[in-house]
Motif scaffolding. Structure first.
Motif, PDB file in Angstrom:
ATOM      1  N   PRO A 170       3.124  -9.179  -3.258  1.00 22.97           N
ATOM      2  CA  PRO A 170       3.200  -9.355  -1.806  1.00 22.97           C
ATOM      3  C   PRO A 170       4.159  -8.373  -1.152  1.00 22.97           C
ATOM      4  O   PRO A 170       5.051  -7.818  -1.796  1.00 22.97           O
ATOM      5  CB  PRO A 170       3.730 -10.784  -1.664  1.00 22.97           C
ATOM      6  CG  PRO A 170       4.584 -10.964  -2.890  1.00 22.97           C
ATOM      7  CD  PRO A 170       3.850 -10.211  -3.981  1.00 22.97           C
ATOM      8  N   ASN A 211      -0.762 -12.595   2.462  1.00 27.87           N
ATOM      9  CA  ASN A 211       0.382 -12.194   1.648  1.00 27.87           C
ATOM     10  C   ASN A 211       0.749 -13.257   0.610  1.00 27.87           C
ATOM     11  O   ASN A 211       1.184 -12.931  -0.480  1.00 27.87           O
ATOM     12  CB  ASN A 211       1.577 -11.877   2.553  1.00 27.87           C
ATOM     13  CG  ASN A 211       2.587 -10.978   1.886  1.00 27.87           C
ATOM     14  OD1 ASN A 211       2.238 -10.028   1.206  1.00 27.87           O
ATOM     15  ND2 ASN A 211       3.840 -11.272   2.098  1.00 27.87           N
ATOM     16  N   SER A 212       0.541 -14.525   0.929  1.00 29.17           N
ATOM     17  CA  SER A 212       0.906 -15.602   0.006  1.00 29.17           C
ATOM     18  C   SER A 212       0.024 -15.619  -1.242  1.00 29.17           C
ATOM     19  O   SER A 212       0.415 -16.179  -2.260  1.00 29.17           O
ATOM     20  CB  SER A 212       0.839 -16.955   0.713  1.00 29.17           C
ATOM     21  OG  SER A 212      -0.492 -17.240   1.096  1.00 29.17           O
ATOM     22  N   LEU A 243       9.958 -13.570   1.310  1.00 32.66           N
ATOM     23  CA  LEU A 243       8.607 -13.273   1.783  1.00 32.66           C
ATOM     24  C   LEU A 243       8.659 -13.233   3.301  1.00 32.66           C
ATOM     25  O   LEU A 243       9.450 -13.944   3.922  1.00 32.66           O
ATOM     26  CB  LEU A 243       7.628 -14.350   1.305  1.00 32.66           C
ATOM     27  CG  LEU A 243       7.357 -14.369  -0.187  1.00 32.66           C
ATOM     28  CD1 LEU A 243       6.473 -15.555  -0.551  1.00 32.66           C
ATOM     29  CD2 LEU A 243       6.699 -13.073  -0.636  1.00 32.66           C
ATOM     30  N   GLU A 296      -1.278 -12.688  -2.591  1.00 32.20           N
ATOM     31  CA  GLU A 296      -1.222 -11.374  -3.237  1.00 32.20           C
ATOM     32  C   GLU A 296      -0.370 -11.441  -4.506  1.00 32.20           C
ATOM     33  O   GLU A 296       0.690 -12.057  -4.515  1.00 32.20           O
ATOM     34  CB  GLU A 296      -0.614 -10.328  -2.298  1.00 32.20           C
ATOM     35  CG  GLU A 296      -1.511  -9.929  -1.166  1.00 32.20           C
ATOM     36  CD  GLU A 296      -2.730  -9.147  -1.618  1.00 32.20           C
ATOM     37  OE1 GLU A 296      -2.630  -8.353  -2.578  1.00 32.20           O
ATOM     38  OE2 GLU A 296      -3.788  -9.343  -1.011  1.00 32.20           O
TER      39      GLU A 296
END
Length: 115
Positions: A79, A73-74, A59, A76
């Motif tokens: 991501p 993003n964490s 990530l 999604e």
């Protein structure tokens, strides 16, 4: 391109973003920014791949923005990923069509995307 959780991810390299007519920006203080643009799509000149034995994914450790809106993003489901230091963006309907203004379809077991 890669597939993760049945979603196609595009590498956000110069060649691919130009072929999709997208604007991208990287800034160490801000993070990664991708925007839809009025630019015409360019001819795709595919980047060379990396042997599977040398692949690694993680990530991102930076902020991600789509059309200047921060993406958590964490949280999604799909991501943004970093694979061998290249940002890979999920081509979900939400991002590809609604956010970036692309045309996407899945026909005869093939994924098509265009501007």
């Amino acid at each position: 391109m890669i597939e993760y959780k049945d979603i196609t991810y595009f590498p956000m390299t110069w060649n691919y973003t130009q072929a999709l007519g997208l604007e991208t920006k990287w800034d160490a203080d801000v993070g990664f920014v991708v925007r839809k643009s009025e630019a015409k799509a360019a001819k795709l000149n595919p980047d060379a791949g990396v042997p599977a034995s040398k692949l690694y994914a993680k990530l991102p450790d930076f902020n991600v923005y789509v059309n200047d809106v921060w993406i958590d993003n964490s949280s999604e489901e799909y991501p943004l990923l970093v694979l061998n230091d290249v940002n890979y963006f999920p081509m979900t309907w939400k991002f590809a069509v609604e956010e970036l203004g692309l045309t996407a379809s899945f026909t005869n077991n093939s994924f098509y995307i265009s501007k």
